[in-house]
Write a protein that holds these residues in place. Sequence first.
Motif, PDB file in Angstrom:
ATOM      1  N   ALA A 114       0.836  -1.198   0.000  1.00 37.15           N
ATOM      2  CA  ALA A 114       0.000   0.000   0.000  1.00 37.15           C
ATOM      3  C   ALA A 114       0.871   1.248   0.000  1.00 37.15           C
ATOM      4  O   ALA A 114       0.577   2.233  -0.692  1.00 37.15           O
ATOM      5  CB  ALA A 114      -0.922  -0.007   1.223  1.00 37.15           C
ATOM      6  N   GLY A 115       1.979   1.195   0.763  1.00 34.04           N
ATOM      7  CA  GLY A 115       2.883   2.338   0.823  1.00 34.04           C
ATOM      8  C   GLY A 115       3.559   2.618  -0.501  1.00 34.04           C
ATOM      9  O   GLY A 115       3.606   3.768  -0.967  1.00 34.04           O
ATOM     10  N   VAL A 116       4.106   1.587  -1.141  1.00 35.66           N
ATOM     11  CA  VAL A 116       4.843   1.803  -2.386  1.00 35.66           C
ATOM     12  C   VAL A 116       3.906   2.272  -3.495  1.00 35.66           C
ATOM     13  O   VAL A 116       4.271   3.112  -4.330  1.00 35.66           O
ATOM     14  CB  VAL A 116       5.622   0.529  -2.806  1.00 35.66           C
ATOM     15  N   SER A 117       2.672   1.772  -3.530  1.00 38.26           N
ATOM     16  CA  SER A 117       1.701   2.219  -4.534  1.00 38.26           C
ATOM     17  C   SER A 117       1.364   3.700  -4.336  1.00 38.26           C
ATOM     18  O   SER A 117       1.263   4.463  -5.297  1.00 38.26           O
ATOM     19  CB  SER A 117       0.429   1.376  -4.459  1.00 38.26           C
ATOM     20  N   THR A 118       1.194   4.095  -3.077  1.00 39.93           N
ATOM     21  CA  THR A 118       0.873   5.486  -2.767  1.00 39.93           C
ATOM     22  C   THR A 118       1.993   6.423  -3.199  1.00 39.93           C
ATOM     23  O   THR A 118       1.752   7.473  -3.812  1.00 39.93           O
ATOM     24  CB  THR A 118       0.626   5.648  -1.254  1.00 39.93           C
ATOM     25  N   PHE A 119       3.242   6.045  -2.912  1.00 38.39           N
ATOM     26  CA  PHE A 119       4.367   6.909  -3.263  1.00 38.39           C
ATOM     27  C   PHE A 119       4.626   6.928  -4.765  1.00 38.39           C
ATOM     28  O   PHE A 119       5.046   7.952  -5.318  1.00 38.39           O
ATOM     29  CB  PHE A 119       5.622   6.476  -2.506  1.00 38.39           C
ATOM     30  N   LEU A 120       4.390   5.805  -5.443  1.00 35.96           N
ATOM     31  CA  LEU A 120       4.513   5.813  -6.913  1.00 35.96           C
ATOM     32  C   LEU A 120       3.467   6.743  -7.525  1.00 35.96           C
ATOM     33  O   LEU A 120       3.759   7.452  -8.497  1.00 35.96           O
ATOM     34  CB  LEU A 120       4.340   4.394  -7.457  1.00 35.96           C
ATOM     35  N   ALA A 121       2.270   6.758  -6.939  1.00 35.83           N
ATOM     36  CA  ALA A 121       1.227   7.655  -7.428  1.00 35.83           C
ATOM     37  C   ALA A 121       1.601   9.120  -7.186  1.00 35.83           C
ATOM     38  O   ALA A 121       1.242  10.000  -7.975  1.00 35.83           O
ATOM     39  CB  ALA A 121      -0.104   7.322  -6.759  1.00 35.83           C
ATOM     40  N   MET A 122       2.316   9.397  -6.091  1.00 37.57           N
ATOM     41  CA  MET A 122       2.779  10.758  -5.828  1.00 37.57           C
ATOM     42  C   MET A 122       3.862  11.167  -6.823  1.00 37.57           C
ATOM     43  O   MET A 122       3.935  12.328  -7.239  1.00 37.57           O
ATOM     44  CB  MET A 122       3.318  10.851  -4.401  1.00 37.57           C
ATOM     45  N   LEU A 123       4.716  10.208  -7.210  1.00 40.13           N
ATOM     46  CA  LEU A 123       5.803  10.505  -8.147  1.00 40.13           C
ATOM     47  C   LEU A 123       5.285  10.608  -9.577  1.00 40.13           C
ATOM     48  O   LEU A 123       5.713  11.484 -10.347  1.00 40.13           O
ATOM     49  CB  LEU A 123       6.872   9.410  -8.046  1.00 40.13           C
ATOM     50  N   PHE A 124       4.372   9.723  -9.934  1.00 36.90           N
ATOM     51  CA  PHE A 124       3.781   9.731 -11.280  1.00 36.90           C
ATOM     52  C   PHE A 124       2.265   9.741 -11.143  1.00 36.90           C
ATOM     53  O   PHE A 124       1.612   8.701 -11.233  1.00 36.90           O
ATOM     54  CB  PHE A 124       4.225   8.492 -12.073  1.00 36.90           C
ATOM     55  N   PRO A 125       1.683  10.923 -10.916  1.00 37.34           N
ATOM     56  CA  PRO A 125       0.236  11.007 -10.702  1.00 37.34           C
ATOM     57  C   PRO A 125      -0.546  10.681 -11.972  1.00 37.34           C
ATOM     58  O   PRO A 125      -0.011  10.748 -13.087  1.00 37.34           O
ATOM     59  CB  PRO A 125       0.037  12.470 -10.267  1.00 37.34           C
ATOM     60  N   GLY A 126      -1.796  10.350 -11.762  1.00 36.61           N
ATOM     61  CA  GLY A 126      -2.672  10.101 -12.899  1.00 36.61           C
ATOM     62  C   GLY A 126      -2.798   8.643 -13.290  1.00 36.61           C
ATOM     63  O   GLY A 126      -3.616   8.307 -14.154  1.00 36.61           O
ATOM     64  N   VAL A 127      -2.001   7.773 -12.676  1.00 35.57           N
ATOM     65  CA  VAL A 127      -2.052   6.339 -12.982  1.00 35.57           C
ATOM     66  C   VAL A 127      -2.801   5.640 -11.861  1.00 35.57           C
ATOM     67  O   VAL A 127      -2.522   5.882 -10.681  1.00 35.57           O
ATOM     68  CB  VAL A 127      -0.630   5.753 -13.123  1.00 35.57           C
ATOM     69  N   PRO A 128      -3.736   4.751 -12.177  1.00 35.52           N
ATOM     70  CA  PRO A 128      -4.487   4.045 -11.117  1.00 35.52           C
ATOM     71  C   PRO A 128      -3.559   3.241 -10.211  1.00 35.52           C
ATOM     72  O   PRO A 128      -2.541   2.693 -10.653  1.00 35.52           O
ATOM     73  CB  PRO A 128      -5.417   3.118 -11.913  1.00 35.52           C
ATOM     74  N   LEU A 129      -3.928   3.168  -8.931  1.00 33.98           N
ATOM     75  CA  LEU A 129      -3.107   2.440  -7.956  1.00 33.98           C
ATOM     76  C   LEU A 129      -2.930   0.974  -8.330  1.00 33.98           C
ATOM     77  O   LEU A 129      -1.868   0.389  -8.091  1.00 33.98           O
ATOM     78  CB  LEU A 129      -3.740   2.532  -6.570  1.00 33.98           C
ATOM     79  N   TRP A 130      -3.945   0.361  -8.942  1.00 35.77           N
ATOM     80  CA  TRP A 130      -3.855  -1.064  -9.232  1.00 35.77           C
ATOM     81  C   TRP A 130      -2.749  -1.355 -10.248  1.00 35.77           C
ATOM     82  O   TRP A 130      -2.175  -2.453 -10.254  1.00 35.77           O
ATOM     83  CB  TRP A 130      -5.201  -1.614  -9.704  1.00 35.77           C
ATOM     84  N   VAL A 131      -2.422  -0.383 -11.094  1.00 28.79           N
ATOM     85  CA  VAL A 131      -1.336  -0.576 -12.072  1.00 28.79           C
ATOM     86  C   VAL A 131      -0.001  -0.696 -11.345  1.00 28.79           C
ATOM     87  O   VAL A 131       0.805  -1.599 -11.631  1.00 28.79           O
ATOM     88  CB  VAL A 131      -1.301   0.587 -13.084  1.00 28.79           C
ATOM     89  N   TYR A 132       0.240   0.211 -10.389  1.00 33.16           N
ATOM     90  CA  TYR A 132       1.473   0.141  -9.606  1.00 33.16           C
ATOM     91  C   TYR A 132       1.519  -1.139  -8.774  1.00 33.16           C
ATOM     92  O   TYR A 132       2.568  -1.779  -8.639  1.00 33.16           O
ATOM     93  CB  TYR A 132       1.584   1.361  -8.692  1.00 33.16           C
ATOM     94  N   ALA A 133       0.366  -1.512  -8.227  1.00 35.33           N
ATOM     95  CA  ALA A 133       0.319  -2.736  -7.424  1.00 35.33           C
ATOM     96  C   ALA A 133       0.665  -3.953  -8.269  1.00 35.33           C
ATOM     97  O   ALA A 133       1.379  -4.859  -7.820  1.00 35.33           O
ATOM     98  CB  ALA A 133      -1.069  -2.904  -6.815  1.00 35.33           C
ATOM     99  N   LEU A 134       0.176  -3.961  -9.512  1.00 37.32           N
ATOM    100  CA  LEU A 134       0.466  -5.071 -10.407  1.00 37.32           C
ATOM    101  C   LEU A 134       1.958  -5.156 -10.712  1.00 37.32           C
ATOM    102  O   LEU A 134       2.557  -6.240 -10.712  1.00 37.32           O
ATOM    103  CB  LEU A 134      -0.339  -4.918 -11.699  1.00 37.32           C
ATOM    104  N   ILE A 135       2.575  -3.995 -10.949  1.00 37.00           N
ATOM    105  CA  ILE A 135       4.020  -3.966 -11.232  1.00 37.00           C
ATOM    106  C   ILE A 135       4.806  -4.498 -10.039  1.00 37.00           C
ATOM    107  O   ILE A 135       5.709  -5.334 -10.185  1.00 37.00           O
ATOM    108  CB  ILE A 135       4.465  -2.527 -11.577  1.00 37.00           C
ATOM    109  N   VAL A 136       4.475  -4.004  -8.853  1.00 40.86           N
ATOM    110  CA  VAL A 136       5.170  -4.437  -7.632  1.00 40.86           C
ATOM    111  C   VAL A 136       4.987  -5.933  -7.408  1.00 40.86           C
ATOM    112  O   VAL A 136       5.935  -6.666  -7.104  1.00 40.86           O
ATOM    113  CB  VAL A 136       4.657  -3.646  -6.410  1.00 40.86           C
ATOM    114  N   ALA A 137       3.746  -6.413  -7.558  1.00 45.13           N
ATOM    115  CA  ALA A 137       3.448  -7.827  -7.305  1.00 45.13           C
ATOM    116  C   ALA A 137       4.185  -8.729  -8.285  1.00 45.13           C
ATOM    117  O   ALA A 137       4.798  -9.731  -7.890  1.00 45.13           O
ATOM    118  CB  ALA A 137       1.947  -8.070  -7.396  1.00 45.13           C
TER     119      ALA A 137
END
Length: 448
Positions: A114-137
Motif C-alpha cells: 500500500a505504501g509503495v503504490s501510494t508513493f509511486l502515485a505521488m511521483l507519477f500522478p494520474g495512474v491508477p493504484l492497481w497498475v502500480y500494485a500489479l508492477i510491484v506484485a
Amino acid sequence: MENEERNRKLSGALKSRHIVMLSLGGAIGSGLFLGSASAIVAAGPAVLLSYLLAGLALYVVMYGVGRMVVHGDSQSREAGMSGIIKPYVGGRWAHFTDWVYWATWMAVLIAEEAGVSTFLAMLFPGVPLWVYALIVAVLGTAINLYSVKAFGETEYWLAFVKIFVIILLIVVGLVLLATNVFHMGLGPSLGHMTQETRFIPHGIGGILSSLLIVIFSFGGSELAAVTVAETENPRETIPKAIRGILFRIISFYVVPIFLFLELLPWKQVSEGTASPFALIFEKIGIPYADKIILVVIIVAIFSAVNSAIYATSRSLYSRVQHAENGLGKSLGKLSKKQVPTRAIMVSAAVLFLGVILSAIFGDGFWQFVAGSISFTITIVWIMLLIASLMMYFKRKETANGFLRMVTVLVLIALVVVLVSQVLMNPWSLSVFALLICLLSFFSYRQTK
C-alpha cells in the motif's frame, strides 16, 4: 520421483553479505521513511528513547537467536523459526511462532505494498493504484520465484541504495549541525530540540504510543532467523550478521532522527508528512529534494516487499514441508532450483488484496496494519526470548548469569509493552491480533 522432489532441501545459496543486507532490507522500509513521522508526533524528542529501547530489546532477542543457532543441531536445517526454537519450547509453540510470524509478514506485505503504490502515485500522478500494485506484485514475485540467489543479490543492492542515501543524509545533517554550532555556539545548537518544549512532552504514554510504530519499524531484523535453511555455514554467518544489529539501529534510525530533531522544529512534522528526512534535503536547497526522497522511499519499500515475500513463503513452507497429503503436500513442493514456488505464489497473492483494502480504507489502513504488525512482532520477539532463556538455563555453558538476567529483564519489558499495546490502542487491533494467535495455536497437529 515425487518423493525425491519433495525430499530435496532448500538451497544453501545465501552468503554472509546477503544475510546482513536481508536484515537491513526488512528493517528499513516504510517504518523508517513513513512511520518515523508518526513516531515523532506521538513522542516528540523522546522518540529517541523509543528507538534506543526497542533497539536494545531487539539486540538481546537476536543475540539469543544467534546462540541457539550456534548451539543447535547442525544436522537440523528446518525452514522457518521453528527449526531454531523447537528443541526448547516444543512443537506446538514452535508451530505457533511460525504461523504468527507468517501472519505478521502477510500484513507487512499489505502495508508495504500500500505504501509503495501510494508513493509511486505521488511521483507519477494520474495512474491508477492497481497498475502500480500489479508492477510491484509481478516484479517481487518473479525475483523470488527465479532463485534464492537472485533474491539475495536483488536485496543486497536495494539495501545498498538505502544505506547510501541514509549515509548521505547523515553527512548533510552533520554539516548543517556543524554550521549551526559555528554561528550560534554549542549550547544553543545542541539544545534546539528542547527549546520550545520538554524532552518528553507527552509523558510516558507518548513513548509507549511511539513504541507501537517503532517496533513495527524494527520488524524484519529477525528475518535472519528464517534464513538458516538457506545459508552457507549458518553457525558462522548468522551470528556475524546479528552482532551488527545494534550498530545498524543506531546508525540508520537514531542518528538521522537525532539530526532532524536538532535541525528542525519537530512540531513541523504531522501525520501526513511523507518523510521528515525530505525536509532536511529541502533546507539545504537540493533541487527536487522531494522527488529524490520519493524515489528512495519507493526503493526502500519495494525492498521490504521483496523481503516479506521471502519471509512469508519460507514460514509457510516450514509448516507444510512434511505434509503427506492434501494442500500441504502441494504447497511443500520445490522447483528444480530448490525454491518453494507454490508457497511463494500463495504468499504473493495477498499483494492484490492489499491494494483493494487500501483503496477502500485510505490512509488509515496503513496505520491499522502497522499497529497489528506491532502486536504480532512483539509476540514473536517474546517467543524467541523464551526459547533462548530456556536454552540458557538448560545448557549452562551457553550463557552467564549477567546474560540470563538481562534477557529476563527484556522479556518483562516486552510483556509490559504488549500489555500497553492492548490497553492503549483500538480494540479492533487487539481482536485482530488475538484471532491470529488463537488460529496459530489451535491449528497445531502433531506429526506422527
